[in-house]
Write an enzyme that holds these catalytic residues in place. Structure first.
Site, PDB file in Angstrom:
ATOM      1  CG  ASP A   1      -5.509  -3.177   5.683  1.00  0.00           C
ATOM      2  OD1 ASP A   1      -6.001  -2.469   4.792  1.00  0.00           O
ATOM      3  OD2 ASP A   1      -4.295  -3.336   5.850  1.00  0.00           O
TER       4      ASP A   1
ATOM      5  CE  LYS B   1      -9.321   3.922   5.507  1.00  0.00           C
ATOM      6  NZ  LYS B   1      -9.025   2.731   4.730  1.00  0.00           N
TER       7      LYS B   1
ATOM      8  CB  SER C   1     -12.358   6.877  -1.057  1.00  0.00           C
ATOM      9  OG  SER C   1     -12.045   8.076  -1.702  1.00  0.00           O
ATOM     10  CG  LEU C   2     -12.757   7.755   4.710  1.00  0.00           C
ATOM     11  CD1 LEU C   2     -12.353   7.041   5.987  1.00  0.00           C
ATOM     12  CD2 LEU C   2     -13.706   8.894   5.029  1.00  0.00           C
TER      13      LEU C   2
ATOM     14  CE1 TYR D   1      -3.133   2.277  -6.530  1.00  0.00           C
ATOM     15  CE2 TYR D   1      -3.870   3.215  -4.443  1.00  0.00           C
ATOM     16  CZ  TYR D   1      -4.091   2.954  -5.785  1.00  0.00           C
ATOM     17  OH  TYR D   1      -5.252   3.362  -6.378  1.00  0.00           O
ATOM     18  CG  ASP D   2      -1.165   4.867   0.286  1.00  0.00           C
ATOM     19  OD1 ASP D   2      -2.150   4.633  -0.442  1.00  0.00           O
ATOM     20  OD2 ASP D   2      -1.101   4.519   1.480  1.00  0.00           O
TER      21      ASP D   2
ATOM     22  CD  GLU E   1     -12.939  -1.978   5.293  1.00  0.00           C
ATOM     23  OE1 GLU E   1     -13.787  -1.086   5.072  1.00  0.00           O
ATOM     24  OE2 GLU E   1     -11.874  -2.069   4.661  1.00  0.00           O
TER      25      GLU E   1
ATOM     26  CB  CYS F   1      24.222 -28.199  10.357  1.00  0.00           C
ATOM     27  SG  CYS F   1      25.870 -28.582  10.957  1.00  0.00           S
TER      28      CYS F   1
ATOM     29  CB  CYS G   1      30.785 -26.758  10.883  1.00  0.00           C
ATOM     30  SG  CYS G   1      29.413 -27.898  10.646  1.00  0.00           S
TER      31      CYS G   1
ATOM     32  CD  GLU H   1     -16.277   3.908  13.441  1.00  0.00           C
ATOM     33  OE1 GLU H   1     -16.478   2.820  12.882  1.00  0.00           O
ATOM     34  OE2 GLU H   1     -16.876   4.948  13.130  1.00  0.00           O
TER      35      GLU H   1
ATOM     36  CB  CYS I   1      26.918 -26.964   7.870  1.00  0.00           C
ATOM     37  SG  CYS I   1      26.866 -25.625   9.064  1.00  0.00           S
TER      38      CYS I   1
ATOM     39  CB  CYS J   1      28.211 -27.000  13.777  1.00  0.00           C
ATOM     40  SG  CYS J   1      27.610 -25.530  12.933  1.00  0.00           S
TER      41      CYS J   1
ATOM     42  CG  ASP K   1      -1.942  -1.030   1.214  1.00  0.00           C
ATOM     43  OD1 ASP K   1      -2.031  -1.719   0.181  1.00  0.00           O
ATOM     44  OD2 ASP K   1      -2.655  -1.176   2.216  1.00  0.00           O
ATOM     45  CB  ALA K   2       3.955   2.112   1.841  1.00  0.00           C
TER      46      ALA K   2
ATOM     47  CE  LYS L   1      -4.484   5.075   4.813  1.00  0.00           C
ATOM     48  NZ  LYS L   1      -3.832   4.294   3.830  1.00  0.00           N
TER      49      LYS L   1
ATOM     50  CE1 TYR M   1     -17.527   2.743   6.209  1.00  0.00           C
ATOM     51  CE2 TYR M   1     -16.112   0.904   6.820  1.00  0.00           C
ATOM     52  CZ  TYR M   1     -16.621   1.769   5.860  1.00  0.00           C
ATOM     53  OH  TYR M   1     -16.217   1.650   4.557  1.00  0.00           O
TER      54      TYR M   1
HETATM   55  O1  I6G Z   1     -13.096   3.292   4.161  1.00  0.00           O
HETATM   56  C1  I6G Z   1     -13.613   3.595   5.344  1.00  0.00           C
HETATM   57  C2  I6G Z   1     -13.155   2.957   6.471  1.00  0.00           C
HETATM   58  C3  I6G Z   1     -13.688   3.255   7.699  1.00  0.00           C
HETATM   59  C4  I6G Z   1     -14.628   4.567   5.427  1.00  0.00           C
HETATM   60  C5  I6G Z   1     -15.157   4.883   6.698  1.00  0.00           C
HETATM   61  C6  I6G Z   1     -14.670   4.206   7.841  1.00  0.00           C
HETATM   62  O2  I6G Z   1     -15.201   4.518   9.014  1.00  0.00           O
HETATM   63  C7  I6G Z   1     -14.697   3.871  10.154  1.00  0.00           C
HETATM   64  N1  I6G Z   1     -16.123   5.812   6.783  1.00  0.00           N
HETATM   65  C8  I6G Z   1     -16.560   6.433   5.681  1.00  0.00           C
HETATM   66  C9  I6G Z   1     -17.609   7.463   5.817  1.00  0.00           C
HETATM   67  C10 I6G Z   1     -16.038   6.130   4.430  1.00  0.00           C
HETATM   68  N2  I6G Z   1     -15.083   5.202   4.312  1.00  0.00           N
HETATM   69  C11 I6G Z   1     -16.516   6.816   3.200  1.00  0.00           C
END
Ligand code: I6G
Length: 676
Positions: free
Chosen positions: A121, A119, A82-83, A36-37, A177, A430, A415, A117, A412, A436, A33-34, A318, A229
């Site tokens: 994966d 996040k 997305s966020l 890609y980000d 999620e 070994c 040794c 909250e 080995c 050894c 991800d890093a 993040k 969520y």
């Molecule tokens: O992708 C997300 C992960 C967690 C979220 C999210 C979230 O809330 C704990 N909340 C929103 C409103 C959106 N994506 C769009």
């Protein structure tokens, strides 16, 4: 030749599209991800600087990727957005400042409530309930159109097929999620690897891949879970006016919400939450890549509104990436105490999980071959919590031409003795034994360790020097070291030599269990050494015991019995023991306890300790459990009777709760002890 901005933008878009396809469509991401980000951030920065170059088809203008056609598609009535991300404190403070300015909060900025909250994966999913019945579930897809995965989501136990109670809206869309808990992921991957099947690179990929099975029976066999969520479409019903109360209401209707969410005040509250969850990150039962803060008031959320692709009222903060990419400089084999050869990848140093890593384990030769790591390969490295960094996978598209597969060495590397691999073992060893030097060093480290002979001051560096100089060949040689020769060693001053000699002297008077454990007989850990000592009382009775006699000891099965007999049949082992005794190593002997100790309150039960107790050390707690007839083990399973937890308890406590194993805090444990 200089690259123009247009060319760089074009290249970045091409790379991002490629990775989007691998991630969203093929469920087979190639880079962490890093990485890609970084590509997306670079593209965004260039587009922000040159707005005239933004095109509608740029990956920055979309949320996910187009769904594949094997599934039906679902139009989201409200887009699944997305966020935005904050990659550090400054970016989080900017986010808060923007909100404060827009809402004109002035003095009260510090009191602004955020719902916070973890996040997770996993894979974002929308689930629609009509009159309380689950009618449709869909992936996020590109935010507007997702894939219909109703048949698969219905197999997830924690997703209710009907809502509880009666006060729910006629139409209710919940979003959340779907994820694979760490424990389930590890078990799943272990079984898949044993069966020679494809494993998943991480829990997120496992969740997404499982949801996209065409046969729901396959999804049902995967350990998936879902936390909701937020809500999407709501008709014919009312919801509370804060996000946190909405989550509580969703929970009342039987939907599962994350137990680690909280409400905090202002940006300082957010930072505190980030720190608290960060400290628990490696022991949480699920994988996260950050935390999310949302303005708690739904009225304020409405006032703030959205920018094109994300709400203004929420942000994902993040954590440092736990996966990064680097290049393998070589693969070497390390030799352990029992001769086991562990392949280790030597890496171009890379910053991952908060530290710089230059080596990563490949566990064993099967794992090395399965992952097919070669010199020159670009690999994804993972370091989670304090776990040893490991190679997750190879980015095959970046393999240099001519890179050759690594073979298990025939000899080995330390040794030059033969390397053998027993048929049913994953480990190659070994055969040099204590000839050894690597095995000798590791055996000596074990011999002097705290739970064995506890010789303080004999660190790895001193042992390595003593072995290299050939001054110490066996543990018995440790008892004839002189001050003069120790002073010759690097990093040894008068004081440290004095302390070391005192520690050696003290170690001469030991206990039988410690001595047995220190010998390093394969599969004889501390608990088994204790059982053996108690059963036989004296050393000679044990050393002369037959396999049958050994199997009468609690927890000694045929394999351990054979290892013990083999150990004492080896003349050089008995010679070392004779010499140790000649140099004054001694322990009190007791009467054999041929029958198990009198039944105590914990007879036949297994107990796991986690965290720090305030009234006793871990070793004392362990001894008390043993005295009560119990056994202490390191991992929690369904067979565990109690998990005793002190301060800073780790994942074992959450695992116990997950498996329904009884947990005892310190007070309850002391209460149990008082009953013995
Ligand atoms: O992708 C997300 C992960 C967690 C979220 C999210 C979230 O809330 C704990 N909340 C929103 C409103 C959106 N994506 C769009």
């Amino acid at each position: 030749m200089a690259v123009t901005v247009e060319e760089r933008i074009g290249k970045l878009r091409e790379q991002i599209r490629y990775h989007n396809h691998r991630y969203h469509v093929l469920d087979d991401p190639e880079v962490p991800d890093a990485e890609y980000d970084r590509l997306v951030r670079e593209l965004r920065a260039l587009e922000d600087e040159h707005p005239s170059l933004v095109t509608p088809d740029s990956p920055t203008q979309r949320v996910g990727d187009t769904p594949v056609s094997a599934f039906g598609t679902v139009e989201h009535r409200l887009p699944m957005l997305s966020l935005d991300n904050a990659f550090g404190e400054e970016e989080l403070r900017d986010f808060h400042r923007r909100i404060v300015e827009r809402l004109d909060l002035g003095e009260s900025a510090a009191d602004l409530e955020y719902a916070a909250e973890p996040k997770l994966d996993g894979a974002a999913v929308s689930v629609m309930y009509e009159s309380g019945r689950l009618v449709r579930a869909a992936t996020r897809g590109d935010g507007t159109t997702g894939e219909d995965i109703t048949h698969n989501v219905r197999t997830i136990d924690s997703v209710p097929l009907t809502l509880r109670g009666a006060a729910y809206p006629d139409l209710l869309e919940v979003r959340g999620e779907v994820f694979m808990p760490k424990e389930g992921f590890e078990t799943y991957n272990r079984r898949a690897a044993e069966a020679g099947e494809k494993t998943f690179v991480n829990p997120r990929n496992a969740a997404a891949g499982s949801l996209r099975q065409l046969d729901p029976r396959l999804t049902a066999a995967r350990p998936l879970d879902m936390y909701v969520y937020s809500v999407g479409v709501v008709e014919g019903g009312e919801l509370p006016d804060t996000h946190s109360d909405t989550l509580l209401r969703l929970a009342e209707w039987g939907l599962k919400t994350c137990p680690d969410s909280d409400v905090v005040a202002g940006v300082e509250g957010c930072l505190g939450y980030y720190g608290r969850i960060g400290a628990r990150r490696s022991t949480l039962p699920y994988e996260i890549d950050g935390v999310v803060y949302k303005v708690n008031s739904l009225r304020l959320q409405r006032d703030l509104g959205f920018v094109s692709r994300a709400p203004r009222w929420a942000i994902a903060h993040k954590y440092p990436a736990q996966e990064e990419m680097t290049v393998v400089k070589g693969v070497e084999f390390q030799v352990g105490r029992t001769g086991a050869l562990t392949p280790v990848a030597r890496l171009d140093p890379v910053f991952v999980g908060g530290v710089t890593v230059s080596n990563a384990t490949l566990h064993n030769i099967d794992e090395l071959h399965r992952k097919d790591v070669r010199r020159g390969d670009t690999v994804i490295i993972r370091r989670a919590g304090d776990v040893i960094p490991e190679v997750v996978s190879v980015v095959k598209s970046r393999r240099p031409r001519g890179a050759r597969a690594v073979q298990l060495p025939v000899r080995c590397p330390v040794c030059d003795s033969r390397v053998v691999r027993e048929e049913d073992e994953a480990v190659a060893r070994c055969t040099g034994g204590l000839f050894c030097s690597a095995q000798r060093i590791e055996s000596l480290k074990h011999f002097v360790s705290r739970k064995a002979m506890d010789i303080d001051g004999l660190g790895a560096k001193v042992i390595e020097q003593l072995v290299t100089l050939d001054r110490v060949k066996t543990p018995a040689d440790l008892f004839s070291l002189t001050g003069e020769e120790l002073l010759e060693l690097e990093r040894m001053g008068e004081k440290s030599v004095e302390n070391l000699l005192a520690a050696v002297e003290k170690a001469r008077s030991t206990t039988l269990p410690r001595f047995l454990y220190a010998l390093g007989i394969r599969d004889v850990g501390e608990a088994t050494a204790q059982s053996l000592a108690r059963h036989f009382g004296g050393f000679d009775a044990l050393a002369n015991a037959t396999e049958e006699a050994l199997q009468a000891v609690p927890d000694v099965g045929p394999v351990v019995a054979r290892r013990i007999v083999e150990f004492f049949a080896e003349p050089h082992n008995t010679a070392v023991i004779v010499e140790l005794r000649a140099r004054g190593v001694e322990w009190p002997e007791t009467e054999p306890a041929a029958t198990p100790p009198e039944a105590g309150p914990l007879t036949g039960m297994t107990v796991v300790l986690t965290g720090t107790l305030s009234s006793m050390t871990r070793d004392e707690a362990k001894q008390k459990i043993i005295d009560m007839g119990g056994k202490v083990t390191g991992s929690v399973s369904k067979r565990t009777k109690y998990v005793v937890h002190g301060d800073k308890a780790g994942s074992k406590l959450s695992k116990a709760e997950e498996l329904g194993v009884e947990t005892l805090d310190e007070a309850a444990f002391l209460d149990l002890l008082s009953r013995s």
